[in-house]
Write a protein that holds these residues in place. Structure first.
Motif, PDB file in Angstrom:
ATOM      1  N   LEU A   1       0.826  -1.202   0.000  1.00  8.28           N
ATOM      2  CA  LEU A   1       0.000   0.000   0.000  1.00  8.28           C
ATOM      3  C   LEU A   1       0.865   1.259   0.000  1.00  8.28           C
ATOM      4  O   LEU A   1       0.542   2.250  -0.652  1.00  8.28           O
ATOM      5  CB  LEU A   1      -0.930  -0.023   1.217  1.00  8.28           C
ATOM      6  CG  LEU A   1      -2.097   0.956   1.249  1.00  8.28           C
ATOM      7  CD1 LEU A   1      -3.015   0.735   0.064  1.00  8.28           C
ATOM      8  CD2 LEU A   1      -2.871   0.794   2.554  1.00  8.28           C
ATOM      9  N   ALA A   2       1.987   1.208   0.722  1.00  7.16           N
ATOM     10  CA  ALA A   2       2.886   2.359   0.763  1.00  7.16           C
ATOM     11  C   ALA A   2       3.513   2.622  -0.604  1.00  7.16           C
ATOM     12  O   ALA A   2       3.681   3.778  -1.010  1.00  7.16           O
ATOM     13  CB  ALA A   2       3.971   2.125   1.813  1.00  7.16           C
ATOM     14  N   ARG A   3       3.861   1.550  -1.319  1.00  5.16           N
ATOM     15  CA  ARG A   3       4.404   1.729  -2.666  1.00  5.16           C
ATOM     16  C   ARG A   3       3.358   2.353  -3.586  1.00  5.16           C
ATOM     17  O   ARG A   3       3.668   3.242  -4.398  1.00  5.16           O
ATOM     18  CB  ARG A   3       4.867   0.385  -3.234  1.00  5.16           C
ATOM     19  CG  ARG A   3       6.103  -0.180  -2.543  1.00  5.16           C
ATOM     20  CD  ARG A   3       6.670  -1.348  -3.313  1.00  5.16           C
ATOM     21  NE  ARG A   3       5.781  -2.498  -3.337  1.00  5.16           N
ATOM     22  CZ  ARG A   3       5.755  -3.458  -2.418  1.00  5.16           C
ATOM     23  NH1 ARG A   3       6.569  -3.403  -1.381  1.00  5.16           N
ATOM     24  NH2 ARG A   3       4.927  -4.480  -2.535  1.00  5.16           N
ATOM     25  N   GLU A   4       2.138   1.898  -3.445  1.00  3.57           N
ATOM     26  CA  GLU A   4       1.036   2.446  -4.238  1.00  3.57           C
ATOM     27  C   GLU A   4       0.787   3.909  -3.851  1.00  3.57           C
ATOM     28  O   GLU A   4       0.619   4.771  -4.719  1.00  3.57           O
ATOM     29  CB  GLU A   4      -0.206   1.594  -3.978  1.00  3.57           C
ATOM     30  CG  GLU A   4      -1.433   1.957  -4.761  1.00  3.57           C
ATOM     31  CD  GLU A   4      -2.564   1.024  -4.365  1.00  3.57           C
ATOM     32  OE1 GLU A   4      -2.710  -0.037  -4.991  1.00  3.57           O
ATOM     33  OE2 GLU A   4      -3.300   1.364  -3.415  1.00  3.57           O
ATOM     34  N   GLU A   5       0.799   4.177  -2.567  1.00  9.52           N
ATOM     35  CA  GLU A   5       0.568   5.541  -2.080  1.00  9.52           C
ATOM     36  C   GLU A   5       1.636   6.497  -2.603  1.00  9.52           C
ATOM     37  O   GLU A   5       1.343   7.651  -2.955  1.00  9.52           O
ATOM     38  CB  GLU A   5       0.559   5.537  -0.557  1.00  9.52           C
ATOM     39  CG  GLU A   5       0.160   6.862   0.071  1.00  9.52           C
ATOM     40  CD  GLU A   5       0.079   6.771   1.582  1.00  9.52           C
ATOM     41  OE1 GLU A   5      -0.504   7.686   2.186  1.00  9.52           O
ATOM     42  OE2 GLU A   5       0.592   5.793   2.156  1.00  9.52           O
ATOM     43  N   ALA A   6       2.883   6.031  -2.696  1.00  6.50           N
ATOM     44  CA  ALA A   6       3.958   6.883  -3.183  1.00  6.50           C
ATOM     45  C   ALA A   6       3.708   7.325  -4.618  1.00  6.50           C
ATOM     46  O   ALA A   6       4.126   8.423  -5.022  1.00  6.50           O
ATOM     47  CB  ALA A   6       5.282   6.136  -3.090  1.00  6.50           C
ATOM     48  N   ARG A   7       3.022   6.498  -5.380  1.00  6.17           N
ATOM     49  CA  ARG A   7       2.721   6.863  -6.771  1.00  6.17           C
ATOM     50  C   ARG A   7       1.604   7.901  -6.847  1.00  6.17           C
ATOM     51  O   ARG A   7       1.658   8.821  -7.658  1.00  6.17           O
ATOM     52  CB  ARG A   7       2.327   5.607  -7.565  1.00  6.17           C
ATOM     53  CG  ARG A   7       1.683   5.912  -8.912  1.00  6.17           C
ATOM     54  CD  ARG A   7       1.533   4.675  -9.767  1.00  6.17           C
ATOM     55  NE  ARG A   7       0.601   4.870 -10.865  1.00  6.17           N
ATOM     56  CZ  ARG A   7       0.829   5.597 -11.947  1.00  6.17           C
ATOM     57  NH1 ARG A   7       1.975   6.233 -12.078  1.00  6.17           N
ATOM     58  NH2 ARG A   7      -0.084   5.705 -12.901  1.00  6.17           N
TER      59      ARG A   7
ATOM     60  N   VAL B   1      -0.003   9.736  -4.110  1.00  9.44           N
ATOM     61  CA  VAL B   1      -0.192  10.746  -3.065  1.00  9.44           C
ATOM     62  C   VAL B   1       1.078  11.569  -2.872  1.00  9.44           C
ATOM     63  O   VAL B   1       2.186  11.029  -2.799  1.00  9.44           O
ATOM     64  CB  VAL B   1      -0.599  10.067  -1.734  1.00  9.44           C
ATOM     65  CG1 VAL B   1      -0.708  11.094  -0.613  1.00  9.44           C
ATOM     66  CG2 VAL B   1      -1.929   9.332  -1.901  1.00  9.44           C
ATOM     67  N   ASP B   2       0.909  12.879  -2.782  1.00  5.36           N
ATOM     68  CA  ASP B   2       2.007  13.802  -2.535  1.00  5.36           C
ATOM     69  C   ASP B   2       2.374  13.743  -1.053  1.00  5.36           C
ATOM     70  O   ASP B   2       1.556  14.088  -0.195  1.00  5.36           O
ATOM     71  CB  ASP B   2       1.570  15.220  -2.913  1.00  5.36           C
ATOM     72  CG  ASP B   2       2.679  16.249  -2.742  1.00  5.36           C
ATOM     73  OD1 ASP B   2       3.660  15.969  -2.040  1.00  5.36           O
ATOM     74  OD2 ASP B   2       2.548  17.344  -3.312  1.00  5.36           O
ATOM     75  N   PRO B   3       3.578  13.306  -0.693  1.00  6.71           N
ATOM     76  CA  PRO B   3       3.919  13.178   0.729  1.00  6.71           C
ATOM     77  C   PRO B   3       3.938  14.506   1.472  1.00  6.71           C
ATOM     78  O   PRO B   3       3.774  14.535   2.689  1.00  6.71           O
ATOM     79  CB  PRO B   3       5.317  12.533   0.696  1.00  6.71           C
ATOM     80  CG  PRO B   3       5.870  12.867  -0.652  1.00  6.71           C
ATOM     81  CD  PRO B   3       4.689  12.906  -1.572  1.00  6.71           C
ATOM     82  N   ALA B   4       4.121  15.594   0.751  1.00 10.35           N
ATOM     83  CA  ALA B   4       4.172  16.908   1.408  1.00 10.35           C
ATOM     84  C   ALA B   4       2.800  17.366   1.883  1.00 10.35           C
ATOM     85  O   ALA B   4       2.679  18.057   2.891  1.00 10.35           O
ATOM     86  CB  ALA B   4       4.775  17.944   0.454  1.00 10.35           C
ATOM     87  N   THR B   5       1.754  16.982   1.147  1.00  7.92           N
ATOM     88  CA  THR B   5       0.403  17.448   1.467  1.00  7.92           C
ATOM     89  C   THR B   5      -0.523  16.341   1.958  1.00  7.92           C
ATOM     90  O   THR B   5      -1.562  16.623   2.557  1.00  7.92           O
ATOM     91  CB  THR B   5      -0.241  18.087   0.229  1.00  7.92           C
ATOM     92  OG1 THR B   5      -0.400  17.080  -0.794  1.00  7.92           O
ATOM     93  CG2 THR B   5       0.613  19.221  -0.301  1.00  7.92           C
ATOM     94  N   GLY B   6      -0.180  15.077   1.689  1.00  6.90           N
ATOM     95  CA  GLY B   6      -1.081  13.983   2.019  1.00  6.90           C
ATOM     96  C   GLY B   6      -2.252  13.876   1.071  1.00  6.90           C
ATOM     97  O   GLY B   6      -3.175  13.099   1.304  1.00  6.90           O
ATOM     98  N   ALA B   7      -2.255  14.647  -0.016  1.00  8.69           N
ATOM     99  CA  ALA B   7      -3.362  14.667  -0.970  1.00  8.69           C
ATOM    100  C   ALA B   7      -2.942  13.988  -2.279  1.00  8.69           C
ATOM    101  O   ALA B   7      -1.749  13.798  -2.549  1.00  8.69           O
ATOM    102  CB  ALA B   7      -3.794  16.100  -1.248  1.00  8.69           C
ATOM    103  N   VAL B   8      -3.940  13.636  -3.100  1.00  9.04           N
ATOM    104  CA  VAL B   8      -3.669  13.065  -4.415  1.00  9.04           C
ATOM    105  C   VAL B   8      -2.780  14.020  -5.205  1.00  9.04           C
ATOM    106  O   VAL B   8      -2.967  15.242  -5.177  1.00  9.04           O
ATOM    107  CB  VAL B   8      -4.999  12.799  -5.158  1.00  9.04           C
ATOM    108  CG1 VAL B   8      -4.749  12.459  -6.624  1.00  9.04           C
ATOM    109  CG2 VAL B   8      -5.765  11.668  -4.476  1.00  9.04           C
TER     110      VAL B   8
END
Length: 340
Positions: A21-27, A29-36
């Protein structure tokens, strides 16, 4: 993770699922904002549940000013959703390695749900949207229902078909389904992942005969778990990943969604059992203390007295509609909704 939780989430498999899920999220979701990420979605203009106005987005979500539903903002482009359902994705991993190995434990819940439906429908033709590996279809078949399903994950479809169930591989909204013929329709943990919940509700009403029963479960944004974690302004909690959970409804939003589609709500409650444990796990995992001594002690203290207090508090949340999980039963009205 508690012993009770391990029976439904084997620890090693659950860890590997979260890595996927984290690998998918990295694609997405922007880690700086937590948004798509920019370019992968668009800012919604109205609530996905009730159509009401949205407040300011933060942590990947904007709350509806009318019903309180949390709407993913920006909202992942629906054209990208099938990427999440491929057989090598996190969702498929969950069904194959977390859900399937705990099938025997989960069947008790599915039989309970089938018994609930049997109290309203002695028999009939049932459809499950998002049927996973077919446990609820199994439970319905045991009770003499004619059960069929719709599912997007290929592994799940193959598993269901191997057991003899009739299952289409498609999103519910696009599936080739007869209309006005089903006596009941179930959708467990589906609404939060849909690009258009109102299109789902409208199609559910069209598929059901007048008086047919809709049975669904979905997270509750007004539950303490979501209130607590979303207030922290982060989308990094299990159930606050805006590319996966496109909206988290409230009871008010869910009721409006279904009544607008032509349903009469029979039962709407929050029987969830994991709010306190999920908040505790998040707090311990982030080494975060609460701003109130009462909550600090309730969630983080150890020992039998603290555990007794947590059990009692979880019951209080369920009894007052503040648990993070909703269960709804509704009947389809005599007339179908107009096209929207």
């Amino acid at each position: 993770m508690s012993d009770a939780e391990r029976t439904l989430r084997p620890e090693e498999a659950h860890r590997l699922f979260h890595e996927a899920l984290a690998r998918e999220e990295a694609r997405y979701v922007d880690p700086a904002t937590g948004a798509v990420r920019a370019g992968m979605g668009a800012t919604p203009t109205a609530c996905a549940a009730c159509g009401g106005p949205l407040g300011e987005a933060r942590g990947g979500y904007a709350a509806c000013r009318d019903c309180g539903t949390l709407n993913s903002s920006p909202r992942l482009d629906p054209k990208l959703l099938p990427e999440l359902w491929t057989d090598d994705g996190a969702a498929a991993f969950f069904h194959r390695h977390v859900y399937a190995p705990t099938a025997a434990r989960r069947m008790g819940l599915m039989r309970e749900r089938a018994a609930v439906l049997a109290g309203l429908l002695p028999t009939g033709r049932m459809l499950e949207a998002g049927c996973s590996i077919g446990l609820f279809l199994d439970a319905l078949t045991e009770r003499g229902f004619h059960a069929e399903g719709v599912e997007v994950v290929e592994h799940c479809v193959e598993t269901c078909r191997a057991k003899g169930h009739r299952v289409q591989r498609a999103a519910f909204e696009q599936a080739g389904l007869e209309e006005g013929v089903y006596d009941g329709l179930a959708a467990f943990e589906v609404l939060a992942h849909l690009a258009d919940p109102r299109a789902f509700a409208d199609r559910a009403r069209r598929c059901l005969r007048p008086g047919g029963v809709l049975f669904l479960t979905t997270p509750n944004a007004a539950g303490l778990e979501y209130d607590t974690i979303w207030e922290g302004g982060t989308a990094r909690h299990d159930n606050l990943k805006p590319h996966v959970f496109l909206q988290i409804l409230t009871a008010k939003g869910l009721r409006r969604l279904l009544e607008t589609a032509g349903f009469k709500v029979l039962r709407l409650e929050t029987p969830g059992r994991m709010d306190v444990e999920n908040i505790r796990n998040t707090a311990l995992g982030e080494s975060r203390r609460f701003s109130c001594g009462f909550f600090d002690g309730l969630f983080l203290d150890e020992g039998p007295e603290a555990e007794t207090a947590r059990v009692a508090f979880q019951k209080f949340l369920a009894d007052t509609g503040r648990s993070g999980h909703m269960l709804l039963l509704a009947r389809a009205g005599e007339t179908r909704p107009p096209g929207r």
